[in-house]
Design a protein around this motif. Structure first.
Motif, short mmCIF file in Angstrom:
data_model
loop_
_atom_site.label_atom_id
_atom_site.label_comp_id
_atom_site.label_asym_id
_atom_site.label_seq_id
_atom_site.Cartn_x
_atom_site.Cartn_y
_atom_site.Cartn_z
N LEU A 387 0.82 -1.20 0.00
CA LEU A 387 0.00 0.00 0.00
C LEU A 387 0.85 1.25 0.00
CD1 LEU A 387 -2.64 -1.06 2.70
CD2 LEU A 387 -2.71 -1.45 0.24
N ASN A 388 0.40 2.28 -0.75
CA ASN A 388 1.06 3.59 -0.70
C ASN A 388 0.47 4.41 0.44
OD1 ASN A 388 -1.42 4.55 -1.63
ND2 ASN A 388 -0.72 4.82 -3.73
N ASN A 389 0.91 5.68 0.56
CA ASN A 389 0.44 6.51 1.67
C ASN A 389 -1.04 6.88 1.57
OD1 ASN A 389 0.63 8.21 -0.49
ND2 ASN A 389 2.05 9.65 0.44
N LYS A 390 -1.66 6.59 0.43
CA LYS A 390 -3.09 6.85 0.28
C LYS A 390 -3.92 5.58 0.49
CE LYS A 390 -2.49 10.67 -3.00
NZ LYS A 390 -2.79 11.18 -4.37
N GLY A 391 -3.24 4.49 0.86
CA GLY A 391 -3.95 3.25 1.10
C GLY A 391 -4.32 2.49 -0.15
N ILE A 392 -3.70 2.83 -1.28
CA ILE A 392 -3.98 2.17 -2.56
C ILE A 392 -2.87 1.15 -2.84
CG2 ILE A 392 -4.30 2.50 -5.04
CD1 ILE A 392 -5.29 5.33 -4.41
N TYR A 394 -0.20 -0.86 -4.78
CA TYR A 394 0.62 -0.67 -5.97
C TYR A 394 1.44 -1.93 -6.29
CZ TYR A 394 4.50 0.18 -2.70
OH TYR A 394 5.44 0.08 -1.69
#
Length: 646
Positions: A387-392, A394
Motif C-alpha cells: 500500500l502507498n500513503n493513500k492506502g492504494i 501498488y
C-alpha cells in the motif's frame, strides 16, 4: 568663451548638443536675474526638474519638467515653502541650503517623493547659489535627477541577494568566485559555514584545495580546476569529501565553470553544497537494503514482489532456484504468463487482482504450481498487498514455502500407515487362521486318538489310522501354507529384477499345457514381446500360475474357456490384465473376502482358498496392487499392478 544661453535653451540645444547637466546648472547659477518674470520662459524650458527658491525657502519659479512631475496643473503655488510642498524633506537640508545662500553649495542627497500620478519616485537633489544682476545671492537653484530606475534596480538586486542568501542557508548551497587576474578567491557566508571557518576568513586557491580529503577527492577537484583553466571545461555534481577546520569529514557537492570577458577567461564561478546528511542517509539506506537483501536471499522460502501488472520487480535466491535461473535479471519484468502454464498463470493473476482490489491478504494457501519446464511443486502461498500513503495497492509481496518434500513424506507416511494397517489386519487374520486351523487339527487328532484308544476292532483301528494319516497330511499342508505366508510377509530382502512378461507367460502356459488341453481352453497372449516389468521371479511365476489356473478351473461349463492376457503402462505401473469368460464372481457378496485365506466362492472339488491369498501377499510385498471386475455368468478380469519404481 560665452554662449547665448537664451537661444540655446529656447531651441533645446542643450539636449541637442548633449551639454552636461552640471554645466547647465552652473551656468544658470551665474545668470543675473533682476526680475524673475523676465527670465521665466527660460526657466520653464529647462530640460531637468528645476526650482528657484528664495532665502526664506519659498519656491519662486519652477521648470515645466518640475511641474509635470509634482503638479498636474503644471504649476506650483508661488511663495510656498519648499518644506511645506515636501513635508518629508529632512530639516538638515535647511543647513545645506543656508550654506548655499552663503555661496557654499553642498550635496543634498536622495529623496523619495510621490509624483502627481501617485507613483513613487526617487530623485537626487543638487543645489547652486542664485545670483541677481549685482552678483548678490538671492536664493538657491535646486535641480533633481530621477534615479528611480537605479534605486529600484538596487532594491531588486538587494532583494535577490537577500533571497539568494536565504536560499543558500536553506539548501546549504554556497557560492564561490575566483578572479584569475587578481588571484583572489571569494567564498560566500554559506561556503565559509560549510568549511567551518570564521566569517572574516579570507581563502585563496591554494589553501582551498587542502580542505579536500587527500586521495580521490583532492585529485578530482584539482583535475577539474586544471581542465577548467586550461580547456574551459565546466564541471558539476562532483561528490567529494572535505575535512573542515574543526577536523570533521564532510560530504559536499562541487560544481564550477569558467567566465569570460570579450572572449578571454577572467575567472571561475561555482557552487558548493553540503550533502553530508543526504550521503549519510543514502549510505544507511544502502546498508539497510543490503541487510534486507541478505535476509530475504537466505530465507528458506520463495520471496517476490509484483507490480500492478503482476510483473516481478524483486525475487530472492530461492525463487531464482525454483525458476531455474542464476541471475534475477532473467526474471525481473516478466509476468506469470511468461513463467507458468496458461491455466496456472490465469489463476495466479486473478488472485493477485483480488488481493490488490480487496486489500485482503491470502495467507498459507496450499497450491500446486507447474513451470513451463514441467516442474510440479506444492507450495504454501501467501500474498500481501503493498500500500502507498493513500492506502492504494501498488503491488503485492508474495511468500511461498515449498512443501513438496513434506507432501512426499506425508504420502510415504500415509503409505506406511496404510501398509501397517493392512499388515495388522493380515496379522489379526493370520492369528485367527492359525488359531482356528490348528485348533481344528488338534481337536481332530485328539478325537481320532481317543477313538483309536477305545477301539478293539482291528479293521476299525486301521480305518482310524488312515484318518490320522490324512489329518497329519492336512496339518503339514496347513503348516506349509502358513509358513509360505510368513515367508512372504517377513522377507524384506527380496530381489527385484527386470523380466520379459511375454516370455514368462509363454513358459507358464507350457507348464500348464496338459491342464489347458484337458479343459479345452484357449489362451490368447497379446502382451508386447518387448514388455518388461520389475518383479521377483518366483512371485511372478506363482502369480501367473495361480491366476491362469483359476481362470481355467472356473470356466463356464457351457462354453469353451477363453483367457486373454494383455499389458500396458500407466501412472508409474506396469499393468498385467488377465480376462476370462468363466463363471464370474459375485463381488457384492464376496468382494471383501475375495483374497482371504481358505475362502472359496464356487463348489469346485479342487478349491482350497489359498491361491488368491498367497498371490495377493506376493503382489503387496512388491509394492503393487490388484484390482478385480467381474459379472456372474460372464467372466472375470484381474489387473495386477507392478510398481515401476520399487
Amino acid at each position: 568663451m560665452l554662449y547665448n544661453v537664451n537661444d540655446n535653451i529656447h531651441n533645446n540645444n542643450i539636449a541637442k548638443y548633449d551639454i552636461p547637466t552640471t554645466f547647465v546648472r552652473n551656468y544658470i547659477g551665474m545668470i543675473k536675474v533682476p526680475q524673475i518674470s523676465n527670465a521665466s520662459y527660460l526657466i520653464r524650458q529647462l530640460p531637468t526638474p528645476t526650482a528657484f527658491i528664495d532665502t526664506n525657502y519659498n519656491i519662486v519659479q519652477t521648470s515645466d519638467k518640475w511641474s509635470s512631475i509634482f503638479d498636474k496643473n503644471e504649476a506650483c503655488s508661488d511663495s510656498k515653502s519648499l518644506f511645506a510642498v515636501f513635508p518629508n524633506l529632512s530639516h538638515k537640508w535647511k543647513m545645506v541650503l543656508n550654506n548655499c545662500f552663503k555661496g557654499n553649495p553642498q550635496p543634498m542627497g536622495i529623496h523619495q517623493s510621490i509624483d502627481c500620478t501617485g507613483h513613487e519616485q526617487w530623485f537626487e537633489w543638487t543645489n547652486a547659489p542664485w545670483y541677481d544682476m549685482d552678483e548678490n545671492i538671492v536664493g538657491a537653484i535646486i535641480q533633481l535627477s530621477n534615479i528611480t530606475e537605479a534605486v529600484n534596480n538596487e532594491l531588486e538586486l538587494n532583494k535577490k541577494e537577500l533571497l539568494l542568501e536565504q536560499q543558500a542557508e536553506i539548501t546549504k548551497i554556497g557560492r564561490w568566485e575566483y578572479n584569475i587576474a587578481e588571484n583572489k578567491l571569494f567564498w560566500c557566508s554559506t561556503t565559509k559555514s560549510i568549511h567551518e571557518v570564521s566569517p572574516g576568513f579570507v581563502p585563496n586557491i591554494e589553501t582551498a584545495l587542502f580542505y579536500y580529503k587527500e586521495g580521490h577527492s583532492r585529485n578530482a577537484i584539482s583535475m577539474a580546476l586544471f581542465e577548467a583553466q586550461n580547456n574551459g571545461k565546466a564541471w558539476s555534481n562532483l561528490k567529494l569529501q572535505i575535512i573542515t577546520s574543526s577536523g570533521k569529514e564532510k560530504w559536499v557537492m562541487a560544481g564550477g565553470k569558467p567566465i569570460y570577458n570579450k572572449g578571454k577567461m577572467v575567472g571561475l564561478i561555482g557552487t558548493f553544497q553540503d550533502i553530508h546528511e543526504q550521503v549519510e542517509a543514502d549510505i544507511k539506506t544502502i546498508d539497510n537494503e543490503k541487510l534486507l537483501r541478505t535476509l530475504i536471499d537466505n530465507l528458506p522460502v520463495n520471496v517476490y514482489i509484483k507490480d500492478t501488472e503482476s510483473r516481478k520487480v524483486l525475487i530472492n535466491k530461492a525463487e531464482c532456484e525454483y525458476l531455474g535461473v542464476n541471475n534475477p535479471k532473467d526474471i525481473i519484468g516478466k509476468n506469470d504468463f511468461q513463467l507458468y502454464s496458461y491455466e496456472v498463470a490465469k489463476k495466479s493473476r486473478e488472485e493477485d487482482l483480488k488481493v490488490m482490489n480487496t486489500l485482503k491478504p491470502v495467507i498459507g494457501k496450499e497450491i500446486v504450481r507447474t513451470t513451463l519446464s514441467g516442474k510440479e511443486t506444492s507450495f504454501l502461498s501467501s500474498k500481501i498487498p503493498l500500500l502507498n500513503n493513500k492506502g492504494i495497492a501498488y503491488g503485492i509481496v508474495g511468500i511461498s514455502l515449498d512443501i513438496t518434500p513434506l507432501k512426499e513424506k506425508e504420502k510415504e507416511l500415509r503409505n506406511i500407515i496404510n501398509i501397517a494397517s493392512v499388515q495388522n489386519k493380515k496379522l489379526l487374520n493370520f492369528a485367527h487362521i492359525v488359531s482356528h486351523n490348528l485348533r481344528s487339527h488338534s481337536a481332530n487328532f485328539s478325537m481320532l486318538l481317543s477313538f483309536l484308544e477305545s477301539e478293539s476292532d482291528e479293521n476299525e483301528k486301521k480305518s482310524i489310522i488312515k484318518m490320522l494319516t490324512k489329518a497329519s497330511n492336512n496339518l503339514l499342508e496347513t503348516l506349509d501354507n502358513l509358513n509360505e505366508v510368513v515367508s512372504i510377509n517377513t522377507n524384506t530382502n527380496i530381489a527385484i529384477q527386470k523380466m520379459n512378461l511375454n516370455n514368462k507367460v509363454v513358459d507358464v502356459c507350457k507348464n500348464l499345457s496338459p491342464f489347458i488341453l484337458n479343459s479345452k481352453s484357449k489362451i490368447e497372449n497379446i502382451i508386447p514381446t518387448d514388455f518388461e516389468i520389475k518383479t521377483v521371479p518366483a512371485y511372478l511365476d506363482s502369480i501367473l500360475t495361480n491366476f491362469i489356473s483359476n481362470a481355467i478351473k472356473y470356466k463356464h461349463p457351457e462354453r469353451q474357456g477363453h483367457i486373454i492376457l494383455s499389458a500396458e503402462r500407466k501412472a508409474g505401473y506396469a499393468i498385467l490384465s488377465i480376462k476370462d469368460n468363466g463363471l464370474g464372481i459375485d463381488l457384492e457378496k464376496y468382494g471383501e473376502k475375495l483374497f482371504g485365506m481358505y475362502k472359496t466362492f464356487h463348489d469346485h472339488k479342487d478349491a482350497r482358498g489359498i491361491g488368491l491369498y498367497l498371490t495377493k501377499n506376493q503382489i503387496d510385498a512388491m509394492n503393487g496392487k490388484v484390482e478385480v471386475s467381474s459379472e456372474v455368468g460372464k467372466g472375470t478380469e484381474f489387473k495386477i499392478f507392478f510398481n515401476e519404481k520399487n
